[in-house]
Design an enzyme around this catalytic site. Structure first.
Site, short mmCIF file in Angstrom:
data_model
loop_
_atom_site.label_atom_id
_atom_site.label_comp_id
_atom_site.label_asym_id
_atom_site.label_seq_id
_atom_site.Cartn_x
_atom_site.Cartn_y
_atom_site.Cartn_z
N ARG A 76 0.83 -1.21 0.00
CA ARG A 76 0.00 0.00 0.00
C ARG A 76 0.87 1.26 0.00
O ARG A 76 0.35 2.35 -0.22
CB ARG A 76 -1.03 -0.01 1.13
CG ARG A 76 -0.56 -0.38 2.47
CD ARG A 76 -1.73 -0.38 3.47
NE ARG A 76 -2.74 -1.39 3.18
CZ ARG A 76 -3.05 -2.40 4.01
NH1 ARG A 76 -2.43 -2.55 5.14
NH2 ARG A 76 -4.00 -3.25 3.69
N GLU B 54 -6.45 -2.09 -2.13
CA GLU B 54 -5.38 -2.48 -1.19
C GLU B 54 -5.75 -2.09 0.24
O GLU B 54 -4.92 -1.63 1.03
CB GLU B 54 -4.03 -1.90 -1.62
CG GLU B 54 -3.70 -2.35 -3.04
CD GLU B 54 -2.21 -2.49 -3.31
OE1 GLU B 54 -1.44 -2.71 -2.37
OE2 GLU B 54 -1.85 -2.41 -4.49
N GLY B 55 -7.00 -2.31 0.58
CA GLY B 55 -7.52 -1.97 1.90
C GLY B 55 -8.16 -0.60 1.87
O GLY B 55 -7.48 0.39 1.59
#
Lengths: 381, 248
Positions: free
Chosen positions: A244, A364-365
């Site tokens: 991230r 990515e979250g």
């Protein structure tokens, strides 16, 4: 000298290369691939040609062994050209990272060779139609059968999923065990029972291919298991803690583009007899953008530095990702505002920035998950 | 065979230059390998790929030139010689200093940019040839080596000609000679280990620059009103384009 903000000559050179590549190869075609919602394969080939693709693979496996700081430097530049196009190499690194973290020497040799000898991509398949943030609730089943795992299930929102030579797929051998039942399996393109369907109609980042992956009695060699049974969840989380940071870098690049476009327009556009850049209302917006860009870049470099030093960095990666993507969203938003009606039109590049950067707050979250990670870091102390 | 590219570092064409106390101030400019010299670098690498031997970069300029030299090495040249001198040197003096280094290297082919991007000087290539007593082909758009000779195509004012010259010879580049490659990432990493031989020199310039200024271009801001009489406005536009702008 404990703090040093300078780049090495080599890092400056690769920054220059990536900047030139973005300016000459990516920016001129970005709008076209965005409109056609098409993966720019010629650019992927050129990225491979200059060594900017899959460069985090260690030298012993045919890559360049770039560190996180180098990745971040390159990421900012490529995303300046087009965030959607940058997502392609970025998502490939996302697919490479679990193999780097948990693969055996033999697995690295086998899979990395496919990703270095020719222009090729990797992918990371965690999300499913019914779960995203709650990764442990995944439903894709893996059943051991002799020397194989038999995969059944569906993954979705998988960047590069249809182009990738290798896809790291997270599946469960025991859904009751939640995260303890998760395994990470490398599935190669063309494996019978594995099908990729391209998802159409994305708001932004349309040059990156996003896929639904369907596994129907797909037999994957047990030799493709990363780590051991039950390691999968940890592998996925450790991967995302690293990957991230490039999302943050991409956000910085996109915000820099927003500032450049807004500055150019503000100097040219006249209102009330003078360029709008002379009005404080506009100047404040530009200043806010630079404040965001500088702080986000500095923090992204810090998160990258922690990673390269092997220090705990999960919280820093989360802060960088959430902060930079929100900063960039606001920068793109204000760039449109400065452009007024023209900013709302496809002819100007700023509306695309906003469409593209929205995804940086989700993939990515999600940024909400980033805040959970940050809060956990605070409360666990 | 040995192939040499003589290179310079110049401000990026997108750099904003300013004048400070009668001198161009380069402190805030992005400096790059001259694009015309980039053709020379590409060509020596291609010649080496085709004929074997060695590709060498030669530069004369201040310490900061090293960055451009590294770029040329990252593109794939083997090694470099950097004659280091701060301050301005006229092209004839440069050529004399370069000729000495080139004579020692004894290359078969020397290539350099047809025109320096910033000061528009076209003198260096021919001056080097003169200092060495070698033939020169300017504005080269195609170059082939055969039996110790070169066959080259070069631009004339309104045309082109193909010539055969004996080697060693000097060639200056023209757009179209080739498509320069990017310095690759592996190339950048390898370039760090390549040799750059630094030779401090102290040549005396025959020309001294007293003052520099930058041409200010401003728009005329001429607007024709086509709302009342579009026919007359169109005729006037054509007249202006023809007689004043001289573009049609």
């Amino acid at each position: 000298m404990p703090i040093d903000f300078s780049l090495t000559d080599e890092q400056k050179e690769l920054q220059k290369l990536a900047r030139r590549f973005a300016r000459e190869q990516i920016a001129p075609v970005a709008a076209e691939y965005d409109a056609r919602e098409e993966v720019p394969w010629p650019i992927i080939e050129k990225l491979h040609g200059v060594g900017l693709l899959n460069a985090i693979i260690p030298e012993e496996y045919g890559g360049l062994g770039l560190g996180m700081l180098e990745e971040v430097i390159i990421g900012e530049e490529l995303a300046w050209g087009c965030m959607g196009i940058y997502t392609i190499p970025m998502a490939s690194d996302l697919g490479i990272t679990p193999i780097l973290l948990a693969g055996s020497h033999e697995q690295k040799q086998r899979f990395f060779k496919k990703l270095t000898e020719k222009p090729a991509l990797a992918a990371f398949a965690l999300s499913e139609p019914g779960n995203g943030s709650d990764a442990a609730a995944l439903r894709t089943r893996a059943v051991r059968d002799g020397d194989y795992y038999v995969l059944n299930g569906t993954k979705t929102w998988i960047s590069n999923g249809g182009e990738a030579e290798v896809v790291v797929v997270f599946a469960t051998i025991n859904p009751e065990a939640r995260h303890k039942g998760v395994i990470a399996l490398v599935v190669e393109k063309g494996t019978p029972g594995f099908k990729a369907n391209k998802l159409h109609g994305k708001m932004g980042q349309r040059a990156s291919g996003t896929y639904e992956l369907v596994f129907e009695d797909c037999r994957v060699p047990a030799a493709n298991l990363l780590g051991k049974e039950g390691d999968g969840f940890k592998i996925a989380m450790n991967t995302l803690d690293k990957t991230r940071i490039p999302v943050a870098a991409g956000s910085v690049g996109l915000a820099r583009r927003a500032l450049e476009e807004a500055t150019k327009y503000a100097k040219e556009r006249e209102a009330f007899g003078r360029p709008i850049a002379e009005f404080q209302a506009i100047q404040f917006k530009l200043a806010e953008m630079l404040m965001g860009i500088e702080t986000a870049r500095a923090y992204t470099y810090y998160a990258a530095w922690l990673t390269d030093q092997g220090l705990p960095q999960a919280h820093a990666a989360a802060i960088a990702k959430a902060y930079a993507s929100e900063m960039a969203f606001e920068a793109a938003n204000q760039a449109i505002q400065i452009h007024g009606g023209y900013g709302y039109m496809h002819e100007y590049p700023v509306e695309k920035l906003l469409r593209d950067v929205k995804l940086n707050q989700i993939y990515e979250g999600t940024n909400e998950i980033q805040r959970l990670i940050i809060a956990r870091h605070i409360l666990s102390g | 065979m040995k192939f040499v590219a003589v290179i310079r570092q110049v401000p990026d064409s997108e750099s904003r230059l300013k004048i400070d106390a009668g001198r161009v101030d380069l402190s805030s400019a992005t400096l790059i390998l001259d694009q015309m010299d980039e053709y020379a670098v590409e060509e020596v690498i291609r010649l080496q790929e085709k004929h074997g031997g060695e590709s060498v970069i030669v530069a004369l300029g201040p310490e900061r030139f090293e960055e451009a030299v590294r770029t040329a090495l990252a593109m794939g040249a083997d090694r470099a010689i950097h004659l280091v001198q701060e301050g301005y040197l006229d092209p004839i003096t440069q050529a004399e200093a370069l000729a000495e280094a080139l004579r020692a290297e004894a290359p078969d082919v020397v290539l350099t940019g047809g025109q320096q991007a910033d000061w528009d000087s076209q003198a260096l290539g021919p001056a080097i040839a003169e200092a060495l007593g070698w033939p020169v082909v300017t504005w080269t758009t195609a170059l082939e080596l055969e039996d110790g000779q070169a066959r080259a195509k070069h631009d004339l004012d309104e045309g082109a000609e193909v010539v055969r010259v004996s080697l060693p010879a000097v060639f200056t580049t023209q757009q179209g000679l080739n498509e320069p490659r990017y310095p690759t990432l592996p190339g950048i990493m390898k370039a760090k280990k390549k040799e750059i031989r630094k030779i401090p020199i102290s040549a005396a310039s025959k020309v001294e620059v007293l003052e520099q200024s930058i041409q200010e271009r401003s728009r005329l801001g001429k607007v024709l009103d086509g709302t009342k009489d579009p026919h007359a406005a169109a005729s006037e536009l054509i007249r202006l384009l023809h007689e004043e702008a001289k573009v049609i």
